[in-house]
Write an enzyme that holds these catalytic residues in place. Structure first.
Site, PDB file in Angstrom:
ATOM      1  N   ARG A   9       8.914  -5.964  -0.259  1.00 28.56           N
ATOM      2  CA  ARG A   9       9.250  -5.219  -1.478  1.00 28.56           C
ATOM      3  C   ARG A   9      10.758  -5.063  -1.616  1.00 28.56           C
ATOM      4  NH1 ARG A   9       7.025   0.805  -1.307  1.00 28.56           N
ATOM      5  NH2 ARG A   9       8.483   0.768   0.450  1.00 28.56           N
TER       6      ARG A   9
ATOM      7  N   LYS B 241      13.444   3.357  19.700  1.00 29.27           N
ATOM      8  CA  LYS B 241      13.375   1.918  20.013  1.00 29.27           C
ATOM      9  C   LYS B 241      14.728   1.221  19.852  1.00 29.27           C
ATOM     10  CE  LYS B 241       8.519   1.070  18.814  1.00 29.27           C
ATOM     11  NZ  LYS B 241       7.577   0.243  18.024  1.00 29.27           N
TER      12      LYS B 241
HETATM   13  P1  NDP Z   1       8.703   0.397   8.907  1.00 28.12           P
HETATM   14  O1  NDP Z   1       8.810   1.682   8.192  1.00 28.12           O
HETATM   15  O2  NDP Z   1       9.816  -0.088   9.759  1.00 28.12           O
HETATM   16  O3  NDP Z   1       8.386  -0.775   7.841  1.00 28.12           O
HETATM   17  C1  NDP Z   1       7.394  -0.600   6.859  1.00 28.12           C
HETATM   18  C2  NDP Z   1       7.227  -1.883   6.048  1.00 28.12           C
HETATM   19  O4  NDP Z   1       6.147  -1.684   5.139  1.00 28.12           O
HETATM   20  C3  NDP Z   1       8.438  -2.261   5.210  1.00 28.12           C
HETATM   21  O5  NDP Z   1       8.539  -3.662   5.123  1.00 28.12           O
HETATM   22  C4  NDP Z   1       8.089  -1.658   3.840  1.00 28.12           C
HETATM   23  O6  NDP Z   1       8.691  -2.339   2.772  1.00 28.12           O
HETATM   24  C5  NDP Z   1       6.603  -1.930   3.811  1.00 28.12           C
HETATM   25  N1  NDP Z   1       5.886  -1.038   2.879  1.00 28.12           N
HETATM   26  C6  NDP Z   1       5.511   0.247   3.109  1.00 28.12           C
HETATM   27  N2  NDP Z   1       4.857   0.728   2.041  1.00 28.12           N
HETATM   28  C7  NDP Z   1       4.822  -0.276   1.118  1.00 28.12           C
HETATM   29  C8  NDP Z   1       4.266  -0.391  -0.194  1.00 28.12           C
HETATM   30  N3  NDP Z   1       3.617   0.617  -0.783  1.00 28.12           N
HETATM   31  N4  NDP Z   1       4.398  -1.576  -0.846  1.00 28.12           N
HETATM   32  C9  NDP Z   1       5.047  -2.620  -0.251  1.00 28.12           C
HETATM   33  N5  NDP Z   1       5.593  -2.555   0.987  1.00 28.12           N
HETATM   34  C10 NDP Z   1       5.471  -1.406   1.664  1.00 28.12           C
HETATM   35  O7  NDP Z   1       7.345   0.515   9.758  1.00 28.12           O
HETATM   36  P2  NDP Z   1       6.952  -0.334  11.051  1.00 28.12           P
HETATM   37  O8  NDP Z   1       7.317  -1.746  10.827  1.00 28.12           O
HETATM   38  O9  NDP Z   1       7.424   0.361  12.260  1.00 28.12           O
HETATM   39  O10 NDP Z   1       5.349  -0.164  11.036  1.00 28.12           O
HETATM   40  C11 NDP Z   1       4.553  -0.886  10.115  1.00 28.12           C
HETATM   41  C12 NDP Z   1       3.097  -0.744  10.522  1.00 28.12           C
HETATM   42  O11 NDP Z   1       2.908  -1.389  11.788  1.00 28.12           O
HETATM   43  C13 NDP Z   1       2.622   0.700  10.712  1.00 28.12           C
HETATM   44  O12 NDP Z   1       1.357   0.835  10.104  1.00 28.12           O
HETATM   45  C14 NDP Z   1       2.508   0.838  12.221  1.00 28.12           C
HETATM   46  O13 NDP Z   1       1.500   1.766  12.582  1.00 28.12           O
HETATM   47  C15 NDP Z   1       2.095  -0.559  12.601  1.00 28.12           C
HETATM   48  N6  NDP Z   1       2.368  -0.898  14.011  1.00 28.12           N
HETATM   49  C16 NDP Z   1       1.320  -1.340  14.758  1.00 28.12           C
HETATM   50  C17 NDP Z   1       1.501  -1.648  16.075  1.00 28.12           C
HETATM   51  C18 NDP Z   1       0.325  -2.125  16.874  1.00 28.12           C
HETATM   52  O14 NDP Z   1       0.452  -2.235  18.097  1.00 28.12           O
HETATM   53  N7  NDP Z   1      -0.803  -2.436  16.241  1.00 28.12           N
HETATM   54  C19 NDP Z   1       2.813  -1.532  16.734  1.00 28.12           C
HETATM   55  C20 NDP Z   1       3.883  -1.103  15.840  1.00 28.12           C
HETATM   56  C21 NDP Z   1       3.640  -0.793  14.536  1.00 28.12           C
HETATM   57  P3  NDP Z   1      10.211  -1.983   2.279  1.00 28.12           P
HETATM   58  O15 NDP Z   1      11.115  -2.708   3.235  1.00 28.12           O
HETATM   59  O16 NDP Z   1      10.247  -2.521   0.905  1.00 28.12           O
HETATM   60  O17 NDP Z   1      10.334  -0.494   2.359  1.00 28.12           O
END
Ligand code: NDP
Length: 283
Positions: free
Chosen positions: A157, A73
């Site tokens: 976080r 992406k």
């Molecule tokens: P990223 O890895 O880019 O970001 C993940 C985010 O989740 C970060 O902000 C991270 O925080 C946070 N996070 C993960 N685990 C924890 C935890 N245990 N406690 C607190 N914060 C946490 O992932 P994406 O943004 O690409 O994807 C996120 C979700 O969105 C996924 O589940 C994906 O499947 C979904 N998604 C859905 C779409 C749809 O069309 N419905 C399209 C695209 C994505 P930190 O920054 O602190 O690590």
């Protein structure tokens, strides 16, 4: 057996890494079938080092566009001829469209979310709490800001990643933005109209709990989740039990597909048949 030239389908596809069995293939092909469009949507696994060749190859093969998943992406951007407004602000492209022989990058993730949210509330002038600061959060936050949200509170976080998103919102959009470092259970302020989980908490884990004070979710609030599997996350179930209106992540995934099909074919596809095909593929 050779076929007349007009039997050749138009091609679109998705370039992903490690996405065997990509459920969006069934969803997009259902849209083509429903409208009897002579198009095919093909999932191709592309290694990061092969992306440039794959993009060039798609042009040579006459593809009309394609979707991208991470990490492509972001790395695809220098390979394109132009970017749509929100894709430029977000800094990520999940949908490429051939326009007059040029590859134009769109970001339909946030647009899909917005379409789904707008079925229950217009974010214009609203205060929004958004958990997360990754790729999905950036796409959703930018689209909410461009749709006129008054204030977006980013709860994350990692303070570094959260601050990057807040700075981008302040510099590139008219929305006010604020960062809250996520420690323990977060209490949603009464002034928030919409609360969105954009973290991956709950993905493929129906029992995973989002650290939020359940009592701060009030009737009248709209609570959304980008997680699409399971569609009813623990967070959404908690919010529904508190009397909130809930919006699931399947709606976002379906609507980004709807927007993509519209970009590529010019046809507005049937949303119901796309959602049913996606639900079946995920099941
Ligand atoms: P990223 O890895 O880019 O970001 C993940 C985010 O989740 C970060 O902000 C991270 O925080 C946070 N996070 C993960 N685990 C924890 C935890 N245990 N406690 C607190 N914060 C946490 O992932 P994406 O943004 O690409 O994807 C996120 C979700 O969105 C996924 O589940 C994906 O499947 C979904 N998604 C859905 C779409 C749809 O069309 N419905 C399209 C695209 C994505 P930190 O920054 O602190 O690590």
């Amino acid at each position: 057996m050779p076929q007349p030239a007009d039997f050749c389908p138009s091609l679109v596809g998705s370039m992903s890494q490690g996405a065997a069995g990509n459920p969006t293939v069934a969803m997009v092909e259902a849209a083509f079938r429903q409208d009897a469009l002579p198009w095919r949507y093909i999932n191709m696994e592309v290694r990061p080092e092969d992306l440039a060749a794959a993009v060039q190859g798609a042009k040579a093969l006459g593809f009309r566009g394609f979707n991208l998943s991470m990490p492509h992406k972001v790395t695809v951007i220098p390979l394109l001829d132009g970017l749509a407004e929100s894709a430029a602000v977000i800094g990520a492209v999940n949908c490429v469209v051939a326009r007059d022989g040029r590859w134009i990058g769109e970001n339909t993730d946030g647009q899909g979310f917005l379409a789904s949210l707008k079925e229950v509330i217009d974010p214009r002038g609203r205060e929004i709490v958004l958990f997360g600061a990754g790729g999905a959060a950036r796409a959703v936050a930018v689209e909410l800001a461009l749709a006129g949200a008054k204030k977006i509170i980013i709860v994350n976080r990692s303070p570094t990643r959260g601050a990057e998103l807040v700075t981008m919102l302040r510099e590139r959009t008219a929305a006010a933005a604020e960062l809250v470092e996520w420690r323990g259970d977060y209490a949603v302020p009464e002034s928030a109209a919409v609360v969105v989980n954009c973290t991956s908490i709950g993905l493929y884990d129906a029992a995973a709990r989002l650290p939020v004070v359940a009592e701060s979710l009030r009737p009248g609030m709209v609570v959304a989740d980008v997680v699409f599997s399971p569609a009813q996350t623990h967070f959404l179930k908690t919010a529904a039990a508190r009397g909130c209106t809930v919006v699931d992540g399947l709606g976002m995934l379906v609507n980004q597909g709807v927007i993509g099909v519209r970009h590529w074919t010019g046809v507005s596809p049937d949303v119901g048949s796309m959602r049913r095909a996606l639900e079946q593929a995920l099941a």
